[in-house]
Design a protein around this motif. Structure first.
Motif, PDB file in Angstrom:
ATOM      1  N   ARG A 141       0.877  -1.199   0.000  1.00  0.00           N
ATOM      2  CA  ARG A 141       0.000   0.000   0.000  1.00  0.00           C
ATOM      3  C   ARG A 141       0.898   1.227   0.000  1.00  0.00           C
ATOM      4  NH1 ARG A 141       0.169   4.142   2.448  1.00  0.00           N
ATOM      5  NH2 ARG A 141      -0.635   3.958   4.553  1.00  0.00           N
ATOM      6  N   LYS A 171      11.810   7.975   3.773  1.00  0.00           N
ATOM      7  CA  LYS A 171      11.509   8.162   5.201  1.00  0.00           C
ATOM      8  C   LYS A 171      12.811   8.267   6.005  1.00  0.00           C
ATOM      9  CE  LYS A 171       6.876   7.651   5.345  1.00  0.00           C
ATOM     10  NZ  LYS A 171       5.867   8.429   6.060  1.00  0.00           N
ATOM     11  N   GLU A 173       6.097   0.500   7.345  1.00  0.00           N
ATOM     12  CA  GLU A 173       5.617   1.588   6.486  1.00  0.00           C
ATOM     13  C   GLU A 173       4.894   1.022   5.278  1.00  0.00           C
ATOM     14  OE1 GLU A 173       6.525   4.984   7.477  1.00  0.00           O
ATOM     15  OE2 GLU A 173       4.847   5.288   6.134  1.00  0.00           O
ATOM     16  N   ASP A 174       3.709   1.496   5.049  1.00  0.00           N
ATOM     17  CA  ASP A 174       2.944   1.211   3.838  1.00  0.00           C
ATOM     18  C   ASP A 174       2.726  -0.288   3.577  1.00  0.00           C
ATOM     19  OD1 ASP A 174       2.942   3.912   3.800  1.00  0.00           O
ATOM     20  OD2 ASP A 174       3.680   4.169   1.771  1.00  0.00           O
ATOM     21  N   ASP A 210       2.011   4.535   9.726  1.00  0.00           N
ATOM     22  CA  ASP A 210       0.709   4.866   9.133  1.00  0.00           C
ATOM     23  C   ASP A 210      -0.402   4.836  10.182  1.00  0.00           C
ATOM     24  OD1 ASP A 210       1.615   5.079   6.342  1.00  0.00           O
ATOM     25  OD2 ASP A 210       2.196   3.002   6.685  1.00  0.00           O
TER      26      ASP A 210
HETATM   27 MG   LIG Z   1       3.087   5.601   4.976  1.00  0.00          MG
END
Ligand SMILES: [Mg+2]
Ligand SMILES: NC(=O)C1=CN([C@@H]2O[C@H](COP(=O)(O)OP(=O)(O)OC[C@H]3O[C@@H](n4cnc5c(N)ncnc54)[C@H](OP(=O)(O)O)[C@@H]3O)[C@@H](O)[C@H]2O)C=CC1
Ligand SMILES: CC(=O)C(=O)O
Length: 587
Positions: A190, A208, A280-281, A304
């Motif tokens: 995602r 990041k 992350e994601d 997130d």
């Molecule tokens: Mg994110």
């Protein structure tokens, strides 16, 4: 800096556990198994000099290498004769970056600089943060991920694919740095609001971690970007002859979780108890489960879910200056009930509960969420995913946003759907008819996924909206007044949050630390900012902001007994500032 502070600062800069003969780390807390059966790393370090030094981004300073250094490092003749200072290098590079009109070209130029001269890269980023953040981060990083396969000449970060099953520890040992403090890991499912980008999601951990260094002060060599490749369900990528990842459908279920488990164990074994793993994601069907599974055994943080929650809570608290009342007085409506939506909702409820002494179940009652099927209500409770169940309140079904707003009458709408253009003119007008100052947060990234633009929010509300978005928008002039939109993005929080954890030697993340980070951020918004309609401080001050966040997080860690770096420094803000990485050249 007094000598005690300097001593501590040097201790922090060397925060990771010491290596053992076998290449593992000392078992400081009696919890890791790092010293067992370690393989000997198959490479050796050499001191760079001469031609090789110029090609080592950690040491290369280009024309800033001094006359003396040119002599002692065998560099005579390998550089043109001029010696120019870092400031002039920065000026020249900023001029050439500004000549690119296409943001992706700026991104590529910046990444090439990072591969050539790390200190100069970070100097540019720190000194020009407001200008360069949209390039190394959202929105441009989204496009970079989409085109990752074709724009990269040299791989960045560590790729761990299913091909390496059973050998993840070995793969970790191939990374050239040993003293890792922060890992950002994605499985690429995602990526922002762009969906499954498979292995090309690597741009996100890389971006990041660049912010961990530039905004938070964690040294670049202590940062490790990782992409876990378990396949992709993105048909376009699977058919793309230039796709860089595994050409197979995503592994799911036991195969996925066993692989992730091997990864988490290998990380702890190789780097010890105090390395921070930031998820992350990940797609939400894995994100919540991974966080719940490892938050009692590892130092893990889901940006997130948790980072976004802390940043949005800070913006909401700050917005009360403009809206009036307290958090408990208002009704909040989320458009999107996934990681970001439910993560934020839960932290708001926790903050209200702590403030009012009401049970958290009671605090949840003024918070409503909409998912792809409409308003989340009690009647659906049985079939809802676990993260949505606490938000199923008693109400008749409503299946569009406009009717939901009319029924719920929220003070704020918070877009976390990943679907752009969903805060329509009618939606903003409805919010403006209910509220004197409607709070509109369009948090989805990148820009095309934003639920509305700043201009739309201000224009359709006749200049009354308080607006914040996940990706940046320029100021808007409406009715002769300049409105400055805020950027509500977790990058305000995670660099300082992670730095605070590292600084305190924390071994676990606790919700109270998120509240502490959020409070520190909200406290940095001044009357001057409110006057301009802002609910976050400008990014220009981000290092100072991060130092405050880090200090609050570390203080909470000490209070909760999860901080291991003792004794606790007397002035944590000063201490944080003294420990931050600076990109100035060294001799
Ligand atoms: Mg994110
Ligand atoms: N500004 C920031 O700092 C951050 C921004 N984000 C952004 O937020 C977005 C969502 O991220 P995340 O929460 O992790 O994603 P998730 O996939 O976990 O959640 C998305 C949610 O949106 C819902 N949704 C999808 N389409 C619609 C629609 N048409 N109408 C109503 N609801 C819809 C989904 O519904 P259903 O559950 O029914 O599928 C789901 O509940 C992304 O764009 C991301 O970039 C994320 C983190 C931080
Ligand atoms: C900002 C962020 O983490 C996201 O959009 O996923």
């Amino acid at each position: 800096m007094d000598s005690k502070m300097k001593e501590k600062s040097e201790a922090v800069l060397d925060m990771s556990p010491t290596s053992t003969v076998g290449g593992g780390v000392e078992d400081i807390y009696g919890e890791d198994r790092a010293t067992e059966d370690q393989l000997i790393t198959p490479w050796t370090f050499a001191v760079s000099s001469g031609y090789n030094l110029l090609r080592d981004p950690r040491y290369n300073k280009g024309l800033a290498i001094t006359e003396n250094e040119r002599d002692v490092h065998y560099l005579r003749g390998l550089l043109p004769p001029a010696v120019i200072p870092q400031e002039l290098q920065e000026k020249r590079l900023m001029q050439s970056l500004r000549r690119y009109e296409v943001p992706l070209n700026k991104y590529v130029a910046l990444m090439e600089l990072e591969e050539r001269n790390k200190r100069l890269f970070y100097k540019l980023l720190i000194d020009n943060v407001e200008e360069l953040l949209p390039i190394v981060y959202t929105p441009t990083v989204g496009e970079a991920c989409q085109k990752y396969g074709s724009i990269f000449k040299r791989p960045q970060g560590l790729y761990i694919s299913l091909k390496e099953k059973g050998r993840i520890l070995e793969v970790l040992k191939n990374w050239p740095e040993r003293k890792i403090q922060v890992i950002v890991v994605t499985d690429g499912e995602r990526i922002l609001g762009l969906g499954d980008l498979g292995c090309q999601g690597m741009g996100i951990p890389v971006g990041k971690l660049a912010l961990y260094t530039a905004l938070g002060g964690v040294g670049p060599s202590a940062c490790l970007p990782i992409t876990i490749d378990v396949g992709t369900n993105n048909e376009q990528l699977l058919k793309d002859e230039f796709y860089i990842g595994l050409r197979q459908k995503r592994a799911i279920g036991k195969k996925y979780y066993d692989f992730l488990d091997e990864f988490m164990k290998a990380v702890k074994q190789n780097y010890g108890e105090k390395v921070l793993v930031q998820y992350e994601d990940f797609a939400n069907h894995n994100a919540f489960e991974l966080l719940a599974k490892y938050d009692t055994t590892h130092l893990v943080f889901n940006d997130d879910i948790q980072g976004t929650a802390a940043v949005v809570l800070a913006g909401l608290v700050a917005s009360l200056k403009l809206l009036g009342g307290s958090l408990a007085d208002h009704t909040f409506l989320f458009f999107g009930a996934g990681e970001a939506g439910t993560g934020i909702a839960e932290l708001i409820a926790l903050a209200i509960s702590k403030k009012t002494n009401a049970p958290v179940e009671e605090a949840r009652k003024n918070i409503w969420l909409v998912d792809s099927k409409g308003l989340i209500v009690n009647a659906q409770k049985e079939s809802l995913q676990a993260h949505k169940k606490p938000w199923a309140h008693e109400h008749e079904p409503v299946n569009n946003l406009l009717d939901t707003i009319k029924a719920i009458m929220p003070a704020a709408i918070i877009g976390t759907s990943g679907v752009g253009k969903t805060f329509t003119k009618e939606v903003i007008e409805a919010m403006a008819s209910i509220n004197k100052r409607p709070l509109i947060m369009a948090l989805s990234n990148p820009t095309a996924q934003s639920e509305c633009t700043a201009e739309e929010a201000y224009t359709w509300s006749e200049g009354r909206a308080v607006f914040a978005s996940g990706s940046p928008f320029p100021p808007v002039e409406y009715n002769n007044k300049l409105h400055i939109p805020s950027q509500a993005n977790n990058c305000y929080i995670f660099p300082g949050f992670g730095f605070g954890l590292v600084m305190a030697g924390a071994i676990r993340v606790h919700n109270d630390m998120l509240l502490a980070a959020s409070e520190a951020l909200a406290s940095q918004v001044t009357e001057e900012h409110y006057g301009k309609g802002m609910i976050y401080p400008p990014f220009g001050n981000i290092r100072k902001i991060s130092a405050h966040i880090a200090a609050n997080v570390a203080a909470k860690g000490y209070e909760l007994g999860v901080a291991t770096r003792l004794p606790q420094p007397a002035d944590l803000v000063k201490y944080a500032e003294s420990c931050m990485y600076t990109p100035n050249y060294r001799s």
